[in-house]
Write a protein that holds these residues in place. Structure first.
Motif, PDB file in Angstrom:
ATOM      1  N   PRO A 213     118.312  80.750  40.180  1.00  0.00           N
ATOM      2  CA  PRO A 213     117.097  81.573  40.868  1.00  0.00           C
ATOM      3  C   PRO A 213     116.380  80.473  41.913  1.00  0.00           C
ATOM      4  N   ARG A 214     116.091  81.024  42.902  1.00  0.00           N
ATOM      5  CA  ARG A 214     115.463  80.232  43.883  1.00  0.00           C
ATOM      6  C   ARG A 214     114.097  80.859  44.952  1.00  0.00           C
ATOM      7  N   GLY A 215     113.310  80.071  45.273  1.00  0.00           N
ATOM      8  CA  GLY A 215     112.363  80.535  45.958  1.00  0.00           C
ATOM      9  C   GLY A 215     111.314  79.667  46.417  1.00  0.00           C
ATOM     10  N   PHE A 216     110.177  80.025  47.250  1.00  0.00           N
ATOM     11  CA  PHE A 216     109.268  78.988  47.514  1.00  0.00           C
ATOM     12  C   PHE A 216     108.003  79.934  48.057  1.00  0.00           C
ATOM     13  N   MET A 217     106.877  79.274  47.891  1.00  0.00           N
ATOM     14  CA  MET A 217     105.488  79.896  48.258  1.00  0.00           C
ATOM     15  C   MET A 217     104.700  79.132  49.195  1.00  0.00           C
ATOM     16  N   GLN A 218     104.144  79.728  50.331  1.00  0.00           N
ATOM     17  CA  GLN A 218     103.480  78.798  51.247  1.00  0.00           C
ATOM     18  C   GLN A 218     102.107  79.420  51.371  1.00  0.00           C
ATOM     19  N   PHE A 219     100.906  79.084  51.183  1.00  0.00           N
ATOM     20  CA  PHE A 219      99.745  79.368  51.263  1.00  0.00           C
ATOM     21  C   PHE A 219      98.911  78.636  52.345  1.00  0.00           C
ATOM     22  N   ASP A 220      98.494  79.188  53.504  1.00  0.00           N
ATOM     23  CA  ASP A 220      97.901  78.459  54.669  1.00  0.00           C
ATOM     24  C   ASP A 220      96.752  78.967  54.725  1.00  0.00           C
ATOM     25  N   ALA A 221      95.780  78.040  55.283  1.00  0.00           N
ATOM     26  CA  ALA A 221      94.455  78.292  55.737  1.00  0.00           C
ATOM     27  C   ALA A 221      94.060  77.403  57.126  1.00  0.00           C
ATOM     28  N   GLY A 222      93.431  77.925  57.841  1.00  0.00           N
ATOM     29  CA  GLY A 222      92.953  77.119  59.138  1.00  0.00           C
ATOM     30  C   GLY A 222      92.299  77.967  60.087  1.00  0.00           C
ATOM     31  N   TYR A 223      91.995  77.306  61.381  1.00  0.00           N
ATOM     32  CA  TYR A 223      91.098  77.557  62.560  1.00  0.00           C
ATOM     33  C   TYR A 223      91.985  77.603  63.902  1.00  0.00           C
ATOM     34  N   VAL A 224      91.745  78.470  64.616  1.00  0.00           N
ATOM     35  CA  VAL A 224      91.941  78.548  65.979  1.00  0.00           C
ATOM     36  C   VAL A 224      90.735  78.692  66.858  1.00  0.00           C
ATOM     37  N   SER A 225      90.567  77.887  67.789  1.00  0.00           N
ATOM     38  CA  SER A 225      89.300  77.726  68.442  1.00  0.00           C
ATOM     39  C   SER A 225      89.362  78.945  69.374  1.00  0.00           C
ATOM     40  N   LEU A 226      88.017  79.294  69.987  1.00  0.00           N
ATOM     41  CA  LEU A 226      88.025  80.307  70.863  1.00  0.00           C
ATOM     42  C   LEU A 226      88.051  79.766  72.435  1.00  0.00           C
ATOM     43  N   PRO A 227      88.972  80.007  73.147  1.00  0.00           N
ATOM     44  CA  PRO A 227      89.003  79.313  74.614  1.00  0.00           C
ATOM     45  C   PRO A 227      87.787  79.779  75.329  1.00  0.00           C
ATOM     46  N   GLY A 228      87.328  79.076  76.126  1.00  0.00           N
ATOM     47  CA  GLY A 228      86.157  79.348  77.205  1.00  0.00           C
ATOM     48  C   GLY A 228      84.851  80.064  76.445  1.00  0.00           C
ATOM     49  N   LYS A 229      84.293  80.921  76.629  1.00  0.00           N
ATOM     50  CA  LYS A 229      83.272  81.690  76.427  1.00  0.00           C
ATOM     51  C   LYS A 229      83.665  82.651  75.514  1.00  0.00           C
ATOM     52  N   GLY A 230      82.942  82.419  74.154  1.00  0.00           N
ATOM     53  CA  GLY A 230      83.180  83.462  73.153  1.00  0.00           C
ATOM     54  C   GLY A 230      82.888  84.918  73.509  1.00  0.00           C
ATOM     55  N   LEU A 231      83.815  85.924  73.407  1.00  0.00           N
ATOM     56  CA  LEU A 231      83.736  87.155  73.755  1.00  0.00           C
ATOM     57  C   LEU A 231      84.085  87.953  72.096  1.00  0.00           C
ATOM     58  N   SER A 232      83.904  89.280  72.275  1.00  0.00           N
ATOM     59  CA  SER A 232      83.796  90.071  71.058  1.00  0.00           C
ATOM     60  C   SER A 232      85.161  91.211  71.495  1.00  0.00           C
ATOM     61  N   GLY A 233      85.875  91.329  70.495  1.00  0.00           N
ATOM     62  CA  GLY A 233      86.951  92.479  70.679  1.00  0.00           C
ATOM     63  C   GLY A 233      87.889  92.024  71.459  1.00  0.00           C
ATOM     64  N   THR A 234      88.797  93.062  72.113  1.00  0.00           N
ATOM     65  CA  THR A 234      89.658  92.694  72.878  1.00  0.00           C
ATOM     66  C   THR A 234      89.342  92.604  74.338  1.00  0.00           C
ATOM     67  N   VAL A 235      89.807  91.637  75.102  1.00  0.00           N
ATOM     68  CA  VAL A 235      89.120  91.361  76.440  1.00  0.00           C
ATOM     69  C   VAL A 235      90.446  90.890  77.297  1.00  0.00           C
ATOM     70  N   GLY A 236      90.756  91.484  78.198  1.00  0.00           N
ATOM     71  CA  GLY A 236      92.062  91.143  79.227  1.00  0.00           C
ATOM     72  C   GLY A 236      93.243  90.805  78.104  1.00  0.00           C
ATOM     73  N   GLY A 237      93.385  91.692  77.322  1.00  0.00           N
ATOM     74  CA  GLY A 237      94.575  91.390  76.467  1.00  0.00           C
ATOM     75  C   GLY A 237      94.499  90.463  75.420  1.00  0.00           C
ATOM     76  N   LEU A 238      93.514  89.610  75.106  1.00  0.00           N
ATOM     77  CA  LEU A 238      93.159  88.771  73.997  1.00  0.00           C
ATOM     78  C   LEU A 238      92.165  89.306  72.909  1.00  0.00           C
ATOM     79  N   ASN A 239      92.513  89.411  71.785  1.00  0.00           N
ATOM     80  CA  ASN A 239      91.619  89.940  70.891  1.00  0.00           C
ATOM     81  C   ASN A 239      90.772  88.520  70.073  1.00  0.00           C
ATOM     82  N   TYR A 240      89.606  88.528  70.580  1.00  0.00           N
ATOM     83  CA  TYR A 240      88.926  87.254  69.941  1.00  0.00           C
ATOM     84  C   TYR A 240      88.655  87.404  68.776  1.00  0.00           C
ATOM     85  N   ASP A 241      88.435  88.677  68.006  1.00  0.00           N
ATOM     86  CA  ASP A 241      88.222  88.879  66.474  1.00  0.00           C
ATOM     87  C   ASP A 241      89.547  88.292  65.790  1.00  0.00           C
ATOM     88  N   ASN A 242      90.619  87.963  66.153  1.00  0.00           N
ATOM     89  CA  ASN A 242      91.884  87.517  65.324  1.00  0.00           C
ATOM     90  C   ASN A 242      91.795  85.987  65.710  1.00  0.00           C
TER      91      ASN A 242
END
Length: 517
Positions: free
Chosen positions: A117-146
């Motif tokens: 038997p074989r396998g592995f588990m990977q658990f990630d946590a992290g942060y991606v900064s908001l570029p430019g001015k912080g907006l809400s929702g999807t603007v110009g094809g970019l979903n700021y909420d994600n």
């Protein structure tokens, strides 16, 4: 003498003694006596001696003959051999039932069967900064909420591998992350004993670069090079034939592939052919890796298009800041070069991948059941590029594992189970991806004259701690500069008139805990 013989002898002795007693007056007078209550009490007759006692007057039994002793010896020898055979059979059965252990239990027998038997588990946590001015929702094809903070089970892979008699092998892995079932390597292999040739059939990576062919368990960063994400280096159903001598000095593999194993379309007309070769000599204290790869890919006939895009060095977001959009094309051709050098605790590596698109011109028409799926047409064939360079250092003295043209698990010299601190490694990487190209002479940076997919330049650093061979903790930081691309107008609305001249930055930080078996 048996119990039955003894009883018969006693009965016979009693029967012979009774008449004699009855014919003797003196004996008859003594066989009974009056008691005080005028009742007669019978007298006990003396029993004869046991018939099985040896007769002291009988002559001694003759000694066994030589033939009798030889027969007895042969009988005992046969009994001993039968017991030894039973012991060996029990030991063999016990050996098959008791597994060896190397990261996971493994069962094997002399017939060529094995299972692990074989396998592995990977658990990630992290942060991606908001570029430019912080907006809400999807603007110009970019979903700021994600963007921002997030956690994820990156991979939850479980499976098995083993061998079958005749030189056959198998590996099956399923990924259960994100509440779905994904297919990792699902392959059947054949290699005649002693032969350097191996045939692989199933779902596996189609012979791209060093970083993409290396398991995600063993990379220097959270994700493989952006070329894997941007240029769609994913597993496909196919067959490959490889030649790899035991010396591990070189290997070459070629294969032909269909589409992904989980593609449910019955019109699987997309295909690709791939070849990869590696030369890995030892020069002085360094083990070198010199490789090249080539892929010819054809798009499905009902969706003749290609698209290239990449995330910001993490899967903690689904947002891409560079993206070509759909390009009408028959397919593409990709050529790559690979380099690595391992010098004790230091390693350096780098790769370059160049993509040439076989595009369609404006005005192209298609027959029934064929088309481009809404893709854009361009005036000439575009091309794109990814290149990176990396260096790593083990503070604790280890040497990065390498075998058969891929990175392998590093052996921890001083694991915490032996009182050590494990293996500690620092890595740095600079990576550049260019998804822009001029395809015509028009002034506008748009179809059919220009593909403004954007440029991504990333500076990455990672720190890895392996307390034992099969446990890994990784921390990563990346600073990324973007020039142009489909998000530039939204992020920098007041920038230069040319979108390609608009740039912005994104920072990414990630953590991973990993266990494998």
């Amino acid at each position: 003498m048996t119990r039955l013989s003894q009883m018969l002898a006693l009965l016979a002795g009693t029967a012979l003694a009774a008449p004699a007693l009855a014919q003797s007056p003196d004996t008859a007078a003594t066989t009974s006596a009056r008691t005080d209550d005028n009742r007669e009490k019978p007298l006990q007759a003396t029993p004869p001696p046991p018939a099985d006692l040896p007769d002291p007057d009988a002559p001694p039994a003759p000694p066994p003959t030589a033939a009798e002793m030889q027969a007895q010896t042969a009988f005992l020898q046969a009994q001993i051999e039968a017991m030894q055979a039973q012991i060996e059979s029990m030991k063999k059965q016990l050996g098959q039932a008791t597994p060896s252990f190397k990261g996971a239990p493994q069962w094997a027998n002399s017939e060529g069967f094995s299972f692990k038997p074989r396998g592995f588990m990977q658990f990630d946590a992290g942060y991606v900064s908001l570029p430019g001015k912080g907006l809400s929702g999807t603007v110009g094809g970019l979903n700021y909420d994600n963007l921002g903070w997030d956690t994820r089970a990156r991979r939850l892979v479980f499976g098995a591998e083993g061998t079958l008699p005749g030189g056959f092998g198998y590996k099956v892995e399923f990924n259960f992350a994100q509440a779905t079932v994904g297919y990792e390597d699902v392959v059947l292999t054949y290699q005649h004993p002693g032969s350097p040739m191996q045939v692989t059939i199933g779902n596996f990576f189609p012979l791209s670069g060093l970083d993409s062919m290396t398991s995600s368990r063993l990379g220097s960063f959270l994700e493989r090079t952006s070329a894997v994400d941007a240029f769609n280096f994913n597993r496909r159903l196919g067959i490959a034939i490889g030649y790899a001598p035991k010396s591990d000095l070189y290997n070459i593999t070629a294969g032909i592939f269909s589409q992904e194993i989980d593609n449910t379309n019955f019109q699987r007309t997309g295909w690709q052919a791939s070849v990869r070769g590696v030369y890995s000599p030892t020069v002085g204290p360094a083990r070198l890796h010199l490789g090249a790869n080539y892929q010819h890919r054809t798009a499905p006939r009902d969706g003749q298009n290609v698209q290239y895009r990449a995330r910001p060095f993490t899967q903690l977001t689904d947002q891409r800041f560079i993206d070509t959009g759909l390009i009408a094309a028959d397919g593409d051709d990709i050529a790559g070069v690979e380099f690595a050098a391992i010098m004790k605790r230091i390693h350096v590596t780098g790769e370059a991948q160049k993509v040439w698109v076989r595009g369609y011109r404006p005005g192209r028409t298609f027959g029934p059941n064929n088309g481009v799926g809404g893709a854009a047409f361009y005036s000439s064939d575009p091309s794109f590029l990814n290149v990176y360079g990396e260096a790593g250092y083990f503070f604790t003295g280890e040497t990065r594992g390498y075998k058969a043209g891929k990175w392998e698990r590093t052996k921890v010299l001083h694991p915490i189970t032996d009182g050590g601190i494990g293996a500690i490694q620092l890595n740095g990487r600079v990576e550049y991806t260019d998804l822009t190209d001029k395809t015509g002479d028009g002034p506008a940076l748009a179809a059919p004259n220009y593909i403004n997919g954007g440029r991504q330049l990333g500076y990455q650093a990672s720190l890895i701690w392996n307390p034992i061979d099969y446990i890994r903790f990784l921390a990563q930081y990346a600073h990324i500069r973007y020039d142009g691309g489909p998000r530039a107008a939204t992020i920098d609305p007041n920038g230069p008139a040319l979108l390609l001249d608009r740039h912005y930055n994104v920072d990414e930080f990630g953590l991973r805990a990993q266990v494998e078996f």
